[in-house]
Design a protein around this motif. Structure first.
Motif, mmCIF file in Angstrom:
data_model
loop_
_atom_site.group_PDB
_atom_site.id
_atom_site.type_symbol
_atom_site.label_atom_id
_atom_site.label_comp_id
_atom_site.label_asym_id
_atom_site.label_seq_id
_atom_site.Cartn_x
_atom_site.Cartn_y
_atom_site.Cartn_z
ATOM 1 N N UNK A 1 0.754 -1.199 0.109
ATOM 2 C CA UNK A 1 -0.184 0.113 -0.157
ATOM 3 C C UNK A 1 0.942 1.247 -0.061
ATOM 4 N N UNK A 2 0.615 2.294 -0.980
ATOM 5 C CA UNK A 2 1.247 3.555 -0.762
ATOM 6 C C UNK A 2 0.228 4.436 -0.412
ATOM 7 N N UNK A 3 0.491 4.782 0.752
ATOM 8 C CA UNK A 3 -0.645 5.751 1.384
ATOM 9 C C UNK A 3 -0.483 7.037 1.283
ATOM 10 N N UNK A 4 -1.565 7.715 0.973
ATOM 11 C CA UNK A 4 -1.415 9.322 0.855
ATOM 12 C C UNK A 4 -2.769 9.869 0.747
ATOM 13 N N UNK A 5 -2.805 11.352 0.882
ATOM 14 C CA UNK A 5 -4.122 12.090 1.098
ATOM 15 C C UNK A 5 -5.009 11.775 -0.333
ATOM 16 N N UNK A 6 -5.971 11.465 -0.405
ATOM 17 C CA UNK A 6 -6.747 11.265 -1.463
ATOM 18 C C UNK A 6 -8.299 12.048 -1.413
ATOM 19 N N UNK A 7 -8.579 12.676 -2.384
ATOM 20 C CA UNK A 7 -9.857 13.496 -2.601
ATOM 21 C C UNK A 7 -10.817 12.488 -2.652
ATOM 22 N N UNK A 8 -11.704 12.223 -1.661
ATOM 23 C CA UNK A 8 -12.983 10.985 -1.842
ATOM 24 C C UNK A 8 -14.022 11.437 -2.980
ATOM 25 N N UNK A 9 -14.184 12.704 -3.279
ATOM 26 C CA UNK A 9 -15.224 12.991 -4.439
ATOM 27 C C UNK A 9 -14.601 12.474 -5.564
ATOM 28 N N UNK A 10 -13.159 12.985 -5.878
ATOM 29 C CA UNK A 10 -12.841 12.780 -7.283
ATOM 30 C C UNK A 10 -12.665 11.009 -7.172
ATOM 31 N N UNK A 11 -12.567 10.299 -6.169
ATOM 32 C CA UNK A 11 -12.429 9.140 -6.510
ATOM 33 C C UNK A 11 -13.535 8.284 -6.768
ATOM 34 N N UNK A 12 -14.933 8.674 -6.294
ATOM 35 C CA UNK A 12 -16.151 8.390 -6.440
ATOM 36 C C UNK A 12 -16.575 8.383 -7.621
ATOM 37 N N UNK A 13 -16.202 9.807 -8.159
ATOM 38 C CA UNK A 13 -16.754 10.410 -9.487
ATOM 39 C C UNK A 13 -16.261 9.350 -10.532
ATOM 40 N N UNK A 14 -14.816 9.011 -10.440
ATOM 41 C CA UNK A 14 -14.532 8.251 -11.418
ATOM 42 C C UNK A 14 -15.096 6.683 -11.618
ATOM 43 N N UNK A 15 -15.350 6.255 -10.287
ATOM 44 C CA UNK A 15 -16.045 5.053 -10.312
ATOM 45 C C UNK A 15 -17.517 5.262 -10.766
ATOM 46 N N UNK A 16 -18.278 6.045 -10.683
ATOM 47 C CA UNK A 16 -19.429 6.492 -11.192
ATOM 48 C C UNK A 16 -19.598 6.543 -12.779
#
Length: 485
Positions: A331-346
């Motif tokens: 795992x390469x842990x870092x700060x991630x924007x949750x909204x952007x991540x879910x938008x890609x999945x949608x």
């Protein structure tokens, strides 16, 4: 010599012999000290009496004539005494020996004064016939008629002749005494230490015997050493530790068996997942081949292609799961924007959801930052949404919602699909009660490859998951997100 009994016996025997030699030397010195004390005490006033009874010595005369007359009287006492007359400074004036036997012509008068003052016996004085030897003696002041101190009468007790006879006797008797004593002590040491060592090493022998018996005991049986080692605290503690290790081994063996059974069950489930699209693929192709050319429908090829894609996806997931179990993914842990991540999945699943007639609802209340590996978190959500699409019928609904609860960020994937049975939910929950840590030897659940990958990836990200599912109603997966590193 490698046996404990033999080493203890050899070491103990050597120690006993050394102690015996030290004790023997101490006894010899103590015997000599006592003998000198007794002899000097018995002859304490010998010189005084001799000076008193001798007419010349009693008048303080220290010449050879006085000594010869005294020596004539001393012959009655035997050859074990040597007499000397000294001046007040301790110089030897007359003696009863040949000149060449006298090695020193001066006697320490300080020792004579200690003797005359009555110090504790024995008192060792100068031996005129030896440079280094000191012997017990008797001494008396010689005083003239005028009361002047003219010298000393100095008598060595146990003289040269006495020492010669003593050495001769010792040379003859010493080997016998030493031989008999050493023989006795060796026999005594042998008997004593055989008894003691047998007693002290018996628990070790019992322990070795019990371990040999355990070697032939099946691992399926309860392995345990009997509690019969009462010889020493160390042996008792050793048996206790061995029993603890045996229990740990049995627990690990049981865990390995459970893991093997779980993997076996998982492979059976996987074979079913692989067999279904493969059978469909071959069936569509066979149907297409047996039909006349003018009746062949391209839809059969499309159905076969879809089955091939499903099979390809399952194989890719299986390879991914194997990589996770072998620790090849980090795992390469870092700060991630949750909204952007879910938008890609949608965007990824919206076309497929529309085609299947399933409603996708991504309810993001507010933008937030989470601490995770974006690629691994995307895989987790892709697997959960893909699994929901496969088991949710047309007209169903899939929701992804983020919410705060007790100060903690949660992400929920909810569907109205077929749901899971209780034993499948329990299999996925078995490592989700606390924070997870990835372990490659953990047993696999009977949930299909996708959800097995979800569980392993959550372990890498150290995220907790809560599952609620009912057959025919739907499933809900709640993931506790990490917001800070």
């Amino acid at each position: 010599m490698n046996r404990l009994f033999n080493r203890l016996f050899l070491a103990s025997t050597i120690i006993v012999l050394l102690l015996f030699v030290a004790l023997w030397q101490w006894l010899q010195l103590n015997h000599e000290f006592s003998r000198n004390q007794i002899q000097q005490s018995l002859h304490l006033q010998l010189a005084e009496h001799m000076a008193h009874i001798n007419p010349l010595l009693s008048q303080g005369i220290t010449s050879d004539a006085a000594l010869k007359e005294a020596f004539h009287d001393f012959m009655l006492l035997g050859p074990s005494f040597e007499i000397y007359t000294l001046d007040p400074d301790g110089n030897v004036i007359a003696y009863d020996a040949k000149e060449e036997k006298i090695k020193t012509h001066r006697v320490d008068t300080a020792i004579i004064q200690q003797f005359l003052n009555g110090v504790s016996l024995p008192v060792l004085g100068t031996d005129p016939r030896s440079v280094d030897t000191h012997k017990i003696f008797s001494a008396s002041k010689l005083v003239t008629k005028d009361g002047l101190h003219s010298g000393y009468l100095y008598v060595i007790i146990g003289g040269e002749d006495y020492d010669s006879w003593q050495a001769l006797i010792n040379a003859e008797n010493q080997p016998k005494i030493w031989g008999a004593t050493i023989g006795f002590w060796i026999i005594f040491a042998l008997v004593l230490f055989v008894i003691l060592l047998r007693y002290f090493t018996r628990p070790i022998q019992k322990l070795a015997q019990d371990l040999t018996e355990l070697k032939n005991t099946p691992m399926s049986d309860k392995l345990m050493l009997p509690q019969r080692y009462r010889g020493s605290l160390e042996i008792s503690q050793l048996s206790h530790h061995i029993n603890h290790l045996l229990q740990e081994i049995q627990l690990q063996q049981q865990q390995v068996k459970r893991q093997q059974q779980a993997k076996h069950d998982f492979l059976l489930h996987l074979s079913h997942d692989l067999k279904t699209p493969l059978t469909a693929l071959l069936g569509y192709i066979d149907t297409w081949l047996i039909l006349p050319e003018h009746e062949r429908d391209e839809a059969l090829i499309q159905y076969a292609a879809n089955s091939g894609q499903t099979l390809q996806q399952l194989l890719a997931q299986l390879l991914e799961l194997a990589a996770l179990e072998n620790g090849q993914i980090d795992a390469q842990l870092q700060q991630v924007n949750l909204s952007e991540l879910l938008s890609d999945i949608e965007q990824t699943f919206t076309p497929r959801a529309k085609k299947l007639g399933v409603q996708l609802d991504f309810d993001i209340n507010h933008a937030s930052q989470i601490y995770t590996d974006p690629a691994l978190m995307r895989r987790i959500l892709n697997n959960l949404v893909d699994n929901a699409l496969r088991y949710t019928p047309a007209g169903g609904k899939i929701q992804i919602v983020n919410a705060q609860h007790n100060g903690q960020q949660w992400l929920t994937v909810r569907d109205t699909g077929a749901g899971m049975h209780k034993h499948e939910v329990d299999a996925l929950k078995q490592l989700s009660m606390t924070r997870l840590s990835f372990e490659a030897n953990q047993s696999l659940p009977q949930l299909g490859v996708g959800l097995a990958i979800v569980r392993q990836l959550l372990g890498l990200l150290k995220c907790r998951i809560e599952i609620d599912s009912q057959p025919g109603v739907g499933s809900e997966f709640k993931i506790e997100l990490v917001t800070q590193g």
